[in-house]
Design a protein around this motif. Structure first.
Motif, PDB file in Angstrom:
ATOM      1  N   ARG A 132      64.607 -63.203  79.527  1.00 40.02           N
ATOM      2  CA  ARG A 132      64.966 -61.808  79.765  1.00 40.02           C
ATOM      3  C   ARG A 132      64.366 -61.209  81.036  1.00 40.02           C
ATOM      4  O   ARG A 132      64.851 -60.201  81.535  1.00 40.02           O
ATOM      5  CB  ARG A 132      64.550 -60.948  78.562  1.00 40.02           C
ATOM      6  CG  ARG A 132      65.256 -61.303  77.265  1.00 40.02           C
ATOM      7  CD  ARG A 132      64.862 -60.332  76.163  1.00 40.02           C
ATOM      8  NE  ARG A 132      65.484 -60.673  74.894  1.00 40.02           N
ATOM      9  CZ  ARG A 132      65.330 -59.972  73.771  1.00 40.02           C
ATOM     10  NH1 ARG A 132      64.554 -58.889  73.784  1.00 40.02           N
ATOM     11  NH2 ARG A 132      65.920 -60.351  72.664  1.00 40.02           N
ATOM     12  N   VAL A 133      63.293 -61.812  81.533  1.00 41.29           N
ATOM     13  CA  VAL A 133      62.623 -61.225  82.690  1.00 41.29           C
ATOM     14  C   VAL A 133      62.588 -62.181  83.880  1.00 41.29           C
ATOM     15  O   VAL A 133      63.155 -61.896  84.942  1.00 41.29           O
ATOM     16  CB  VAL A 133      61.178 -60.790  82.321  1.00 41.29           C
ATOM     17  CG1 VAL A 133      60.494 -60.174  83.552  1.00 41.29           C
ATOM     18  CG2 VAL A 133      61.191 -59.805  81.173  1.00 41.29           C
ATOM     19  N   GLU A 134      61.916 -63.321  83.719  1.00 41.45           N
ATOM     20  CA  GLU A 134      61.710 -64.214  84.861  1.00 41.45           C
ATOM     21  C   GLU A 134      63.016 -64.784  85.399  1.00 41.45           C
ATOM     22  O   GLU A 134      63.241 -64.801  86.616  1.00 41.45           O
ATOM     23  CB  GLU A 134      60.752 -65.345  84.471  1.00 41.45           C
ATOM     24  CG  GLU A 134      59.335 -64.874  84.225  1.00 41.45           C
ATOM     25  CD  GLU A 134      58.391 -66.002  83.844  1.00 41.45           C
ATOM     26  OE1 GLU A 134      57.174 -65.858  84.032  1.00 41.45           O
ATOM     27  OE2 GLU A 134      58.893 -67.050  83.352  1.00 41.45           O
ATOM     28  N   LEU A 135      63.883 -65.245  84.505  1.00 39.60           N
ATOM     29  CA  LEU A 135      65.142 -65.846  84.966  1.00 39.60           C
ATOM     30  C   LEU A 135      66.060 -64.826  85.634  1.00 39.60           C
ATOM     31  O   LEU A 135      66.616 -65.119  86.709  1.00 39.60           O
ATOM     32  CB  LEU A 135      65.846 -66.527  83.789  1.00 39.60           C
ATOM     33  CG  LEU A 135      66.814 -67.672  84.124  1.00 39.60           C
ATOM     34  CD1 LEU A 135      66.143 -68.689  85.040  1.00 39.60           C
ATOM     35  CD2 LEU A 135      67.298 -68.339  82.854  1.00 39.60           C
ATOM     36  N   PRO A 136      66.232 -63.621  85.063  1.00 41.07           N
ATOM     37  CA  PRO A 136      67.035 -62.626  85.784  1.00 41.07           C
ATOM     38  C   PRO A 136      66.454 -62.263  87.152  1.00 41.07           C
ATOM     39  O   PRO A 136      67.209 -62.081  88.115  1.00 41.07           O
ATOM     40  CB  PRO A 136      67.012 -61.406  84.842  1.00 41.07           C
ATOM     41  CG  PRO A 136      66.814 -61.983  83.487  1.00 41.07           C
ATOM     42  CD  PRO A 136      65.896 -63.149  83.697  1.00 41.07           C
TER      43      PRO A 136
END
Length: 236
Positions: A132-136
């Protein structure tokens, strides 16, 4: 017949050996190779980037893979696996992995610390933080890696003709066999490869631009969430 006459001739575009069919074959080789390379690279890049494990090994291996001679790799794979689409896609996949893998690991590793801290403060698990955070946040850099790999694969796929396969490289090979009368066909193959690379580069560049704007919005939202607890704790 000159280059433009060859391109404007309707007969040059139809049939199994026509330009239309060769463009489709070229796109199939490129698409399959990038799809496989992206799947492998993103998984490995996320693991390396988040857990900080094997970064030197991945970077070293990726840099070494970039130094592999394209023609030599194709010849080796064809010798081992024979002719056809499989050896071509395999060789192109090997060439596409390094830029995507490096971009993914770097993007995940350098994701905004404030956003990651805010996600953990909200009770997200490790994989929720990644998904939800690092990949986006890493997505714009990942797409930039795919963009770089696409340019390399589109140009390199031309050598697929040497493996008795199709693609725009067939125009170059078939034109060469015709001698001087085949020059327009050879030039057409080169021009079309360059045009295809430019079109894909512009399209992916637009995607990167849009994703960077989205990332900035995610960063602002995360910063607001991170500062909210502190604001609530401050006495009125």
């Amino acid at each position: 017949m000159n280059l433009w006459s060859f391109l404007q001739d309707p007969a040059s575009w139809v049939g199994p050996d026509g330009i239309g069919a060769r463009i489709v074959e070229h796109l199939v080789y490129t698409g399959l190779s990038l799809l496989i390379a992206t799947a492998v690279s993103v998984v490995l890049g996320v693991i390396v980037g988040h857990f900080r494990a094997g970064n030197l090994l991945v970077v070293g291996t990726s840099n070494a893979a970039r130094a592999i001679p394209t023609l030599g790799l194709v010849v080796l794979v064809v010798t081992l696996l024979g002719t056809g689409i499989t050896p071509v896609v395999l060789a192109l996949t090997v060439l596409a992995i390094p830029p995507i893998l490096n971009a993914t690991s770097t993007g995940v590793r350098e994701a905004d610390p404030g956003a990651v801290h805010a996600a953990r403060a909200l009770g997200m698990t490790t994989w929720q933080v990644i998904w939800r955070v690092e990949l986006p946040l890493a997505t714009p850099l990942i797409v930039s890696g795919i963009r770089s790999a696409t340019l390399q694969v589109v140009s390199t796929a031309t050598v697929a003709a040497l493996a008795a396969s199709g693609g725009l490289g067939r125009l170059v090979v078939d034109g060469q066999r015709l001698g001087a009368s085949g020059y327009p066909e050879m030039f057409a193959g080169a021009v079309l490869v360059a045009a295809l690379a430019i079109v894909l580069d512009v399209a992916l560049g637009s995607v990167v631009w849009g994703l960077r704007r989205r990332r900035s919005r995610i960063g602002r939202t995360a910063a607001e969430l991170d500062s909210a607890p502190a604001a609530e704790a401050t006495p009125a």
